[in-house]
Design an enzyme around this catalytic site. Structure first.
Site, PDB file in Angstrom:
ATOM      1  N   GLU A 102       2.100  -3.343  -5.362  1.00  0.00           N
ATOM      2  CA  GLU A 102       2.144  -4.244  -4.275  1.00  0.00           C
ATOM      3  C   GLU A 102      -0.123  -4.118  -3.863  1.00  0.00           C
ATOM      4  OE1 GLU A 102       4.466  -4.009  -0.658  1.00  0.00           O
ATOM      5  OE2 GLU A 102       5.308  -5.792  -1.485  1.00  0.00           O
ATOM      6  N   LYS A 137      12.211  -0.670  16.256  1.00  0.00           N
ATOM      7  CA  LYS A 137      10.538   0.284  16.464  1.00  0.00           C
ATOM      8  C   LYS A 137      10.331  -0.663  15.475  1.00  0.00           C
ATOM      9  CE  LYS A 137       7.750   3.132  14.558  1.00  0.00           C
ATOM     10  NZ  LYS A 137       6.744   1.749  14.414  1.00  0.00           N
ATOM     11  N   GLY A 187       9.865  -2.954   5.242  1.00  0.00           N
ATOM     12  CA  GLY A 187       8.369  -1.814   5.210  1.00  0.00           C
ATOM     13  C   GLY A 187       8.426  -1.567   3.579  1.00  0.00           C
ATOM     14  N   CYS A 219       5.804  -9.815   1.664  1.00  0.00           N
ATOM     15  CA  CYS A 219       6.369  -8.782   0.934  1.00  0.00           C
ATOM     16  C   CYS A 219       7.102  -9.665  -0.299  1.00  0.00           C
ATOM     17  CB  CYS A 219       7.642  -8.838   1.243  1.00  0.00           C
ATOM     18  SG  CYS A 219       8.719  -9.379   2.174  1.00  0.00           S
ATOM     19  N   GLU A 254      14.235  -3.565   3.049  1.00  0.00           N
ATOM     20  CA  GLU A 254      14.087  -4.475   2.368  1.00  0.00           C
ATOM     21  C   GLU A 254      12.290  -4.240   2.584  1.00  0.00           C
ATOM     22  OE1 GLU A 254      14.977  -7.542   2.143  1.00  0.00           O
ATOM     23  OE2 GLU A 254      16.600  -7.743   3.592  1.00  0.00           O
ATOM     24  N   GLY A 271      10.402   3.821   2.703  1.00  0.00           N
ATOM     25  CA  GLY A 271      12.283   3.563   2.660  1.00  0.00           C
ATOM     26  C   GLY A 271      12.750   4.188   2.169  1.00  0.00           C
TER      27      GLY A 271
HETATM   28  P1  NAD Z   1       5.119   0.862   6.947  1.00  0.00           P
HETATM   29  O1  NAD Z   1       6.606   0.728   5.782  1.00  0.00           O
HETATM   30  O2  NAD Z   1       3.696   1.088   6.371  1.00  0.00           O
HETATM   31  O3  NAD Z   1       5.949   0.052   8.030  1.00  0.00           O
HETATM   32  C1  NAD Z   1       7.112  -0.188   8.334  1.00  0.00           C
HETATM   33  C2  NAD Z   1       7.182   0.024   9.113  1.00  0.00           C
HETATM   34  O4  NAD Z   1       7.782   1.497   9.246  1.00  0.00           O
HETATM   35  C3  NAD Z   1       6.530   0.132  10.366  1.00  0.00           C
HETATM   36  O5  NAD Z   1       7.288   0.338  11.932  1.00  0.00           O
HETATM   37  C4  NAD Z   1       6.328   2.093  10.769  1.00  0.00           C
HETATM   38  O6  NAD Z   1       5.305   2.381  11.917  1.00  0.00           O
HETATM   39  C5  NAD Z   1       7.415   2.390  10.275  1.00  0.00           C
HETATM   40  N1  NAD Z   1       7.297   3.741   9.540  1.00  0.00           N
HETATM   41  C6  NAD Z   1       6.368   4.381   9.204  1.00  0.00           C
HETATM   42  N2  NAD Z   1       6.433   6.148   8.209  1.00  0.00           N
HETATM   43  C7  NAD Z   1       7.555   6.052   9.185  1.00  0.00           C
HETATM   44  C8  NAD Z   1       8.516   7.360   9.149  1.00  0.00           C
HETATM   45  N3  NAD Z   1       7.938   8.105   8.326  1.00  0.00           N
HETATM   46  N4  NAD Z   1       9.428   7.319   9.625  1.00  0.00           N
HETATM   47  C9  NAD Z   1      10.018   5.780  10.207  1.00  0.00           C
HETATM   48  N5  NAD Z   1       9.216   5.268   9.524  1.00  0.00           N
HETATM   49  C10 NAD Z   1       8.467   4.607   9.880  1.00  0.00           C
HETATM   50  O7  NAD Z   1       4.958  -0.539   5.997  1.00  0.00           O
HETATM   51  P2  NAD Z   1       4.004  -1.889   6.399  1.00  0.00           P
HETATM   52  O8  NAD Z   1       2.256  -1.654   5.995  1.00  0.00           O
HETATM   53  O9  NAD Z   1       4.056  -1.892   8.285  1.00  0.00           O
HETATM   54  O10 NAD Z   1       4.474  -3.066   5.938  1.00  0.00           O
HETATM   55  C11 NAD Z   1       4.219  -3.953   4.397  1.00  0.00           C
HETATM   56  C12 NAD Z   1       5.255  -3.735   3.731  1.00  0.00           C
HETATM   57  O11 NAD Z   1       6.158  -3.938   4.043  1.00  0.00           O
HETATM   58  C13 NAD Z   1       5.202  -3.576   1.905  1.00  0.00           C
HETATM   59  O12 NAD Z   1       5.372  -2.793   1.306  1.00  0.00           O
HETATM   60  C14 NAD Z   1       6.267  -5.225   2.353  1.00  0.00           C
HETATM   61  O13 NAD Z   1       5.900  -5.627   0.875  1.00  0.00           O
HETATM   62  C15 NAD Z   1       7.569  -4.816   3.025  1.00  0.00           C
HETATM   63  N6  NAD Z   1       7.738  -6.173   4.172  1.00  0.00           N
HETATM   64  C16 NAD Z   1       8.714  -6.258   2.927  1.00  0.00           C
HETATM   65  C17 NAD Z   1       9.621  -7.501   3.158  1.00  0.00           C
HETATM   66  C18 NAD Z   1      11.477  -7.445   2.744  1.00  0.00           C
HETATM   67  O14 NAD Z   1      11.467  -8.380   3.443  1.00  0.00           O
HETATM   68  N7  NAD Z   1      11.269  -7.223   1.974  1.00  0.00           N
HETATM   69  C19 NAD Z   1       8.511  -7.987   4.269  1.00  0.00           C
HETATM   70  C20 NAD Z   1       7.830  -7.459   5.002  1.00  0.00           C
HETATM   71  C21 NAD Z   1       6.909  -6.543   4.564  1.00  0.00           C
END
Ligand code: NAD
Length: 477
Positions: free
Chosen positions: A379, A171, A224, A280, A246, A229
């Site tokens: 962040e 997804k 994310g 991230c 992650e 998370g």
């Molecule tokens: P996000 O948490 O908003 O979304 C991440 C994913 O989760 C997307 O596909 C989104 O559609 C999905 N999602 C959102 N709500 C959900 C729910 N209720 N249930 C299931 N899935 C859901 O994050 P973002 O804005 O897409 O990405 C940025 C974040 O990701 C930052 O916090 C960044 O640090 C983190 N990130 C971490 C790493 C790592 O490896 N540690 C790498 C890249 C990004």
């Protein structure tokens, strides 16, 4: 209009609903994706299950590896096409988009080689017994991917999961997913059987939620935000589904007074402006020993003033942010900093070609940021670097560990003993000494302490997470 990829077919969502794709460089709609729902997720999970129990499950490790290497080569052959897709979708400067394709190819190359080299152990037990362990795949793995590095993060989790013998339902983010649909098509062309890789697009609270709840998903890897998370972990807990999280970071770059400043400055700048700070592992805090604080700040300031921001195709230092709400988020952090009197040391410049309707933000260097200020704790996910001085090694460690995150840290010092002490006491999943690798290193296990998550991806370590263990005890007398 782009379709889902389920069972090696491009298919529309069951409901027929779609979502607009917005070009970050102009703010205009340029395409549509499927707004899928739980039914589409169910179709994908059934396909993945049939594949796991059928054609994928009967492949030997060597055969799996050959498919993975074929996909690695195919991705490399389609580098121009894939980087152009990712550039449009996510607003990446050309160099970054190309680096992301290269990383995707490299993930499949690395994990292709791991398939027939990852194995269990024998365990000395009672006389008359032979005991050994098997590393076995979970079955069907779900992967929730963010928008900042769609191809890299897809490669990171899906290549490892496939190498370990799983079939995958992915997804991607609704803000960046087009490249992954194309990669899944390329995988089918390489001979991946129907169901090995499925892509279902849509909102997180609809598709992501349905994926985590689905009883046919045996493991979830989520990359994310820390907030989502928590939701994932709670949902997964309801049915005891294992997860890898992650999450975010507030990673420090720590500069001691014996550091090679010429080497450190460009790496520190790149570590925060790469991908417009939407990384991230961005080094978003720079901690500088008091005696060299002014000197390093001035060097960083010169570098920040020289940064240029503009359309992705101009391939400048910084492109647009992903979406308007992200631009507003960055602005709100800076407004707080301004309100609280935090000085701006330097900032990059927008070129004339950067449209007002695009989601641009200049990189900004802030000085004397109080450790407990919101901008030093949360962040930002934009090109904002917060500098603060430290007195001595103990103080540096205290500041480095003073956030809820613990993803990556950079330490700049020539003192060998201090290098080891810092590596030992800074709480983060990766520590770089006299270098910094935001996002780099397919071979290097990666993941967080504290609110940066748990579990590790990258390297062989990831294969532990994408498998579970069976212990077999044979009594033979
Ligand atoms: P996000 O948490 O908003 O979304 C991440 C994913 O989760 C997307 O596909 C989104 O559609 C999905 N999602 C959102 N709500 C959900 C729910 N209720 N249930 C299931 N899935 C859901 O994050 P973002 O804005 O897409 O990405 C940025 C974040 O990701 C930052 O916090 C960044 O640090 C983190 N990130 C971490 C790493 C790592 O490896 N540690 C790498 C890249 C990004």
């Amino acid at each position: 209009m782009k379709l889902n990829f389920i069972d090696n077919q491009l298919v529309g969502s069951r409901s027929g609903a779609v979502l607009p794709m917005i070009d970050p460089a102009s703010g205009e709609q340029f395409d549509e994706i499927q707004r899928s729902n739980a039914q589409d997720v169910d179709d994908a999970v059934r396909s993945a299950r049939a594949c796991f129990e059928g054609p994928w499950g009967v492949l030997s490790a060597v055969e799996r590896g050959r498919l993975l290497i074929a996909l690695s080569r195919k991705v490399a052959d389609h580098a121009n096409e894939l980087s152009a897709i990712e550039q449009r979708d996510c607003g990446k400067p050309t160099k970054q988009a190309r680096a992301d394709v290269a990383a995707l190819a490299r993930y499949f190359e690395f994990y292709a080689g791991s398939c027939d080299k990852f194995h269990g152990e024998t365990i000395p037990y009672l006389n008359g017994y032979s005991v050994f362990t098997w590393r076995v795949p979970h079955g069907v793995t779900g992967h929730i991917v963010p928008w900042n590095y769609p191809m890299q993060i897809f490669g990171r989790c899906v290549a490892g999961a496939l190498a370990a013998g799983n079939c995958c339902v992915v997804k991607p983010s609704e803000d960046g997913c087009l490249s992954l649909i194309r990669v899944a098509e390329l995988a089918a062309e390489c001979g991946f059987p129907p169901g090995a890789i499925n892509i279902v697009t849509g909102f997180g609270h609809e598709v992501g939620d349905a994926l985590v709840r689905h009883p046919g998903i045996d493991h979830i890897s989520f990359t994310g935000s820390p907030a989502v998370g928590i939701i994932i972990q709670q949902l997964a807990a309801e049915r005891h589904c294992p997860v890898t999280l992650e999450l975010g970071g507030k990673s420090p770059q720590i500069v001691f007074n014996d550091a090679d400043i010429d080497a450190a400055v460009p790496v520190i700048v790149a570590g925060i402006v790469q991908n417009a700070g939407q990384t991230c592992s961005a080094g978003s805090r720079v901690l500088i020993e008091q005696s060299i604080y002014d000197k390093v700040l001035s060097r960083l300031g010169e570098a920040f003033n020289a940064l240029r921001v503009g359309p992705p195709s101009m391939d400048l230092d910084v492109g647009p942010l992903i979406r308007q709400s992200q631009q507003q988020r960055v602005r709100s952090f800076l407004a707080d900093a301004q309100r609280d009197g935090i000085p701006v040391v330097a900032q990059g410049q927008l070129t004339r070609e950067a449209l007002d309707t695009g989601f641009y933000h200049a990189p900004v260097l802030l000085a004397d940021v109080p450790v407990n200020h919101r901008i030093a704790q949360e962040e930002v996910f934009g090109p904002i670097l917060s500098a603060m001085p430290f007195r001595d090694e103990e103080h540096a460690i205290e500041l480095a560990n003073a956030t809820k995150f613990g993803l990556v840290a950079g330490v700049w010092t020539r003192d060998g003993s201090r290098q080891f002490r810092m590596a030992n006491r800074v709480k983060s999943g990766q520590i770089f000494i006299n270098n910094y690798g935001a996002g780099g290193g397919v071979e290097l296990p990666f993941g967080g302490f504290k609110s940066s998550g748990f579990g590790r991806e990258k390297g062989f370590e990831a294969l532990l997470g994408f498998t579970t263990l069976k212990t077999v005890a044979v009594r033979h007398g």
